[in-house]
Design an enzyme around this catalytic site. Structure first.
Site, short mmCIF file in Angstrom:
data_model
loop_
_atom_site.label_atom_id
_atom_site.label_comp_id
_atom_site.label_asym_id
_atom_site.label_seq_id
_atom_site.Cartn_x
_atom_site.Cartn_y
_atom_site.Cartn_z
N LYS A 76 -44.36 24.04 -22.70
CA LYS A 76 -43.65 23.93 -21.28
C LYS A 76 -44.04 24.78 -20.25
CE LYS A 76 -39.08 23.43 -19.63
NZ LYS A 76 -37.64 23.73 -19.92
N SER A 151 -34.55 19.49 -18.67
CA SER A 151 -35.61 19.98 -18.01
C SER A 151 -36.66 19.62 -18.69
CB SER A 151 -35.34 21.37 -17.49
OG SER A 151 -35.53 22.17 -18.50
N SER A 175 -31.66 21.10 -22.01
CA SER A 175 -32.98 20.88 -21.63
C SER A 175 -34.11 20.30 -22.65
CB SER A 175 -33.74 21.81 -20.78
OG SER A 175 -32.87 22.04 -19.65
#
Lengths: 484, 477
Positions: A76, A151, A175
């Site tokens: 990420k 997210s 998330s």
């Protein structure tokens, strides 16, 4: 090759069925092609990846390889990666090349994992749909008109589309779990403090926790073995031994006490999702588990509490992005005031600004007690609910998200409706507990995830419970059409 | 109307840890700009603070030294404001739960009375960097070497009633921090910085007046001048029927005045909240007891002991215990030479004067305590006179060896041989017959002239007592 799980790829590499370079190169080709429609990656690190792959092949040849040496993954873009652009989904870091690796990245490198690139995400991890990214929305591979959740939407979409067998994520209010649910994959957020936050760009420090997306629980267990561990550079990191998460995967769930909070099945939960979750819990009953209805009476406080604490912390955490030392600086600067105002106004997106303003407000003199202090008290009540529940049960189960993936653009004008996507996940972060989401079925062709919540440090139990479900079902084996 | 000033002081003292309070970067002063700032100090994304335990130990040591409440659970909080030399956009400090609570410091004033100044609290925090506004054309430079340096901020109650009292307190605090070896006390380098909150009220009134905070008091002299200036300014304001504005004022030592920096209306709302990156600091009693064991003898106790053990005046004892190195030096001298008053005179006199003259630290002194004590022993055993000792001391300072070496090399040994002195006396008398006559006819004040002549003729080496004795006998015969 792309359909293979992390464990299968690792086995293939060790058996020399293919080299890491072949594997990496083939996945990169596919990734570059598919990413054009998914927008799951902000940066693809082809050259670095191939270099890492060749190094992995040498280790394998020399017999020095670890369990996962040579397996490709994605990070990420919230994790700092040395020499590689690290944007956190924000314009303000669009030019930021990190001079160091996050602890998670170090651990993955040490394990010989090959990083194919950095995945797209909501700006500073603030969002539940991946639409707040400066780099544009990520598409859900199950339906390109839908959001992947957020997210960590880029990581979830990448694993769902079989671009990579595993991708890291972070979870502040859901998330990892919510996008795992919306993308039909397995996601785990460990206990707060289990994975070091060093090098993970902070959103809300008391809630942020690193974790991972995989196709199945067994792979998640392998990745947790790589990522978890004490790090003295993070004062909230916990100095506890890391168990072998794979060792207990095969234990029976017969006799396991599963708590189902009645509050998770009330208003706000879509009927189709409710049915799938009930059926999944029934499946556990078939496996011999005992289902116990429990109550988490303060569940309704989770969203308001979360939306005071997280913005408060982020309003301070994001002050360092000021255009002075790194990152975006406005061209339109005449003095110090305009340097700050213009760099930050131009560098941050709308959702980030909204949360900075909320956070600044709740910490202001005269409002602090009414908001921040009160939210801390509510946080305590929410934790106490879980503590009571875990006196009765081993694991708590319920929906991960109130509905399957929604349409891109559907909720962008209504932040409160967007915030409700974290209705069942935020409380877990407030309490600091470990949680997972695993594929439990499909509603009109869109995946629905079952959330598992464990007691502190019960990651091994969660992974075991998830694995047993995946032995009995095949939801996790289904890939979106066009990506199989 | 008669006015009374009310003063409270806030002191930022830099703790002398080797590394910073939340990072591993070095704290040494004077390095090239930004060469001692690591990624934590620079506020890079993803970087996290890790508390330096040594800073905690030093703060607890200070708390114990002033007999204050120690915060068994203290919490670091973020003080949020934007400034280019504050890389994170917040300063990590302590707010609601400081590491040191209420305590007090006793200050001996010029008139000999003791004033007790209450300490409200002392807390740990990180320093900011420095903004440099000269030499960068239209820009400002930022040096972050100082960012993250550990500070202890010591806050007094509004107990101080004059500029002199404020200076006496600040000097006492300064000496104490040096005694505890937790601060180098260098005011030029900013290791010890004071701000003063000054307000006026009609004498006899209980309520405090509106205060102004005076910053940039970087020497004791400036502190006194700045406070006195501010007192006059506020009295002028009040007597002209106006109100004092609550504000921060900067002292300009060139113009000897204070100037408004910012008023309360423009003041920041710092939005303090507990720093989620750091756990609360929970202290164990055993840790505190461990720190207590490292406490040195404190200045007040040492002064009393010097008075009783070494039979010194309060004045001498105060000067000798003013700094720990000086007190230690004195005691080392006394171990060698038991004449404690003589030792005190030399340590406070020539020794200190030579240090001052050469602008040397005590640690850099070329004359060790053993050397000085050895020389004093040569005075008491009459090998040299006090006067010759000054020559010997100068030679020792110049590195010519110890007392015996110098006395030998320079032939400075005191003449105690009666015959030799008698011969000189006779010679002096023979060469000054006129003065002898005058003396004998009653001009007794000439006695000193003869002593001087004899000492001169002996090149200072004649034993003065014996010279006196012989002269008396011969002149009066």
């Amino acid at each position: 090759m792309h359909n293979k799980s992390l464990a299968e790829l690792a086995k293939g590499l060790q058996a020399r069925e293919f080299s890491s370079e072949e594997l990496t190169s083939s996945l990169l080709d596919r990734l570059e092609e598919k990413n054009a429609e998914l927008n799951a990656f902000v940066t693809i690190t082809r050259d670095n990846a191939l270099e890492q792959a060749r190094a992995a092949d040498q280790k394998i040849a020399a017999g020095e390889a670890g369990l996962l040496t040579g397996v490709p993954i994605a990070q990420k873009d919230i994790f700092c990666t040395k020499g590689v652009k690290t944007t956190c989904g924000s314009k303000i870091l669009d030019n930021f090349i990190s001079p160091y690796d996050a602890h998670t990245v170090e651990n993955c490198n040490d394990a010989g994992l090959v990083m194919l690139g950095k995945t797209n995400m909501d700006e500073f991890a603030m969002g539940s749909s991946n639409e707040t990214s400066y780099y544009g929305a990520v598409k859900n591979p199950w339906n390109l008109d839908c959001v992947p959740g957020g997210s960590s939407g880029g990581s979830a979409a990448a694993v769902a589309a079989r671009l990579v067998p595993a991708a890291t994520g972070t979870d502040t209010g859901g998330s990892i779990r919510q996008p795992a649910s919306l993308c039909g994959i397995t996601g785990i957020k460990p206990t707060y403090g289990r994975v070091s936050r060093y090098g993970m760009i902070a959103f809300a420090s008391s809630l942020d926790q690193g974790g991972v997306f995989t196709q199945n629980a067994g792979d998640a267990a392998l990745m947790m073995g790589v990522m978890a561990g004490f790090d003295p550079r993070d004062s909230t990191s916990l100095d506890r031994p890391v168990p072998d998460y794979t060792a207990t995967l095969n234990e029976s769930v017969s006799g396991l006490k599963i708590g189902v909070p009645k509050e998770y099945f009330s208003e706000g939960l879509e009927a189709g999702t409710a049915e799938i979750i009930q059926a999944a819990i029934k499946e556990y009953e078939k496996l011999g588990a005992k289902i116990i209805e429990i109550s988490l009476p303060n569940s309704a406080l989770a969203i308001p509490t979360y939306y005071v604490i997280a913005p408060a912390e982020c309003s301070s955490n994001l002050s360092r992005f000021d255009g002075v030392r790194y990152g975006y600086r406005s061209d339109n600067v005449t003095d110090l005031e305009s340097l700050y105002v213009n760099s930050r106004s131009e560098g941050f997106g709308a959702e980030v600004k909204r949360r900075i303003m909320i956070g600044t407000y709740v910490l202001s003199a005269g409002y602090y007690d009414a908001y921040y202090i009160k939210a801390q008290k509510m946080r305590r009540l929410i934790s106490d609910d879980f503590e009571q529940a875990f006196k009765q049960v081993d694991v708590i189960m319920g929906p991960t998200a109130p509905s399957p993936a929604f349409k891109i653009g559907e909720k962008t004008d209504d932040p409160v409706s967007m915030y409700l996507s974290d209705l069942y996940t935020g409380a877990v972060n407030l309490a600091g507990l470990p949680g997972m989401s695993i594929p439990a079925g499909f509603d009109h062709g869109l995946p629905v995830g079952l959330q598992l919540i464990g007691n502190y440090f019960d990651e091994a139990l969660l992974l075991n419970v998830a694995h047993q479900f995946q032995l009995a079902t095949d939801f996790h084996k289904q890939a979106p059409s066009g990506y199989a | 109307m008669e006015w009374e000033v009310v003063i409270g002081l806030e002191t930022h003292a830099q703790l002398s840890t080797r590394s910073k309070i939340f990072s591993g970067a070095a704290t040494a002063y004077g390095a090239a700009p930004n060469s001692q700032a690591c990624l934590v100090d620079l506020g890079f994304p993803g970087q996290l603070p890790v508390l330096n335990k040594e800073a905690v130990r030093m703060a607890v040591k200070f708390g114990l030294a002033i007999d204050a409440e120690i915060g068994m659970r203290s919490v670091f909080a973020r003080k949020n404001y934007f400034y280019p030399d504050l890389p994170k956009g917040y300063q990590i400090s302590q707010f609601e739960l400081p590491i040191v609570g209420k305590g007090e410091i006793n200050v001996v004033q010029e008139d000999g009375t003791t004033k007790t100044v209450g300490i409200t609290r002392a807390h740990l925090e990180e320093d900011a960097g420095k903004s440099m506004h000269e030499g960068f054309a239209e820009h400002s430079g930022i040096d972050l070497n100082r960012a993250g340096t550990p500070l202890i901020e010591i806050v007094t109650e509004p107990d101080i009633r004059s500029a002199k009292e404020a200076v006496a307190y600040a000097k006492k605090l300064h000496a104490l921090l040096l005694y505890l070896e937790i601060c180098d006390g260098n005011m030029q380098e900013g290791s010890f910085r004071c701000d003063a909150n000054v307000s006026m009220r009609p004498k006899g009134q209980k309520e405090y007046g509106t205060r102004a905070e005076i910053k940039n008091l970087n020497s004791f002299r400036f502190m006194e001048k700045a406070i006195n200036y501010e007192i006059e300014r506020q009295v002028d304001v009040l007597e002209s029927g106006e109100k004092v504005v609550q504000e921060t004022r900067l002292y300009d030592s060139d113009k000897d005045e204070t100037r408004s920096m910012r008023s309360k209306e423009e003041a920041n709302d710092y939005r303090y909240f507990p720093d989620p990156d750091l756990l609360p600091v929970e202290l164990e009693q055993s840790f505190i007891e461990g720190v207590r064991k490292t406490l040195p003898e404190l200045p007040d106790v040492k002064r009393a002991r010097f008075v009783s053990d070494y039979i010194l005046s309060d004045y001498d004892a105060t000067i000798l215990t003013d700094s720990r190195p000086l007190a230690d030096y004195y005691e080392a001298v006394v171990i060698v030479c038991k004449e404690s008053k003589l030792a005190a005179n030399w340590v406070m006199g020539d020794f200190s004067a030579f240090l001052n003259k050469d602008n040397k630290d005590l640690a850099e002194s070329p004359v060790s305590a053993e050397m000085l004590g050895g020389m004093l022993n040569r005075i008491t055993d009459n090998t040299i006179s006090g006067k010759i000792a000054k020559t010997v001391f100068e030679a020792m300072w110049a590195g010519e060896g110890d007392v015996d070496t110098i006395v030998e090399a320079k032939g400075l040994k005191q003449v105690t041989d009666t015959g030799a002195i008698e011969a000189i006396v006779d010679e002096v008398m023979a060469n000054n017959t006129g003065q002898v006559e005058a003396y004998k006819s009653g001009k007794e004040q000439l006695f000193g002239f003869f002593v001087g002549q004899v000492m001169k003729a002996s090149k200072g080496k004649a034993n003065p007592a014996m010279v006196n004795e012989l002269l008396k006998t011969k002149l009066n015969s």
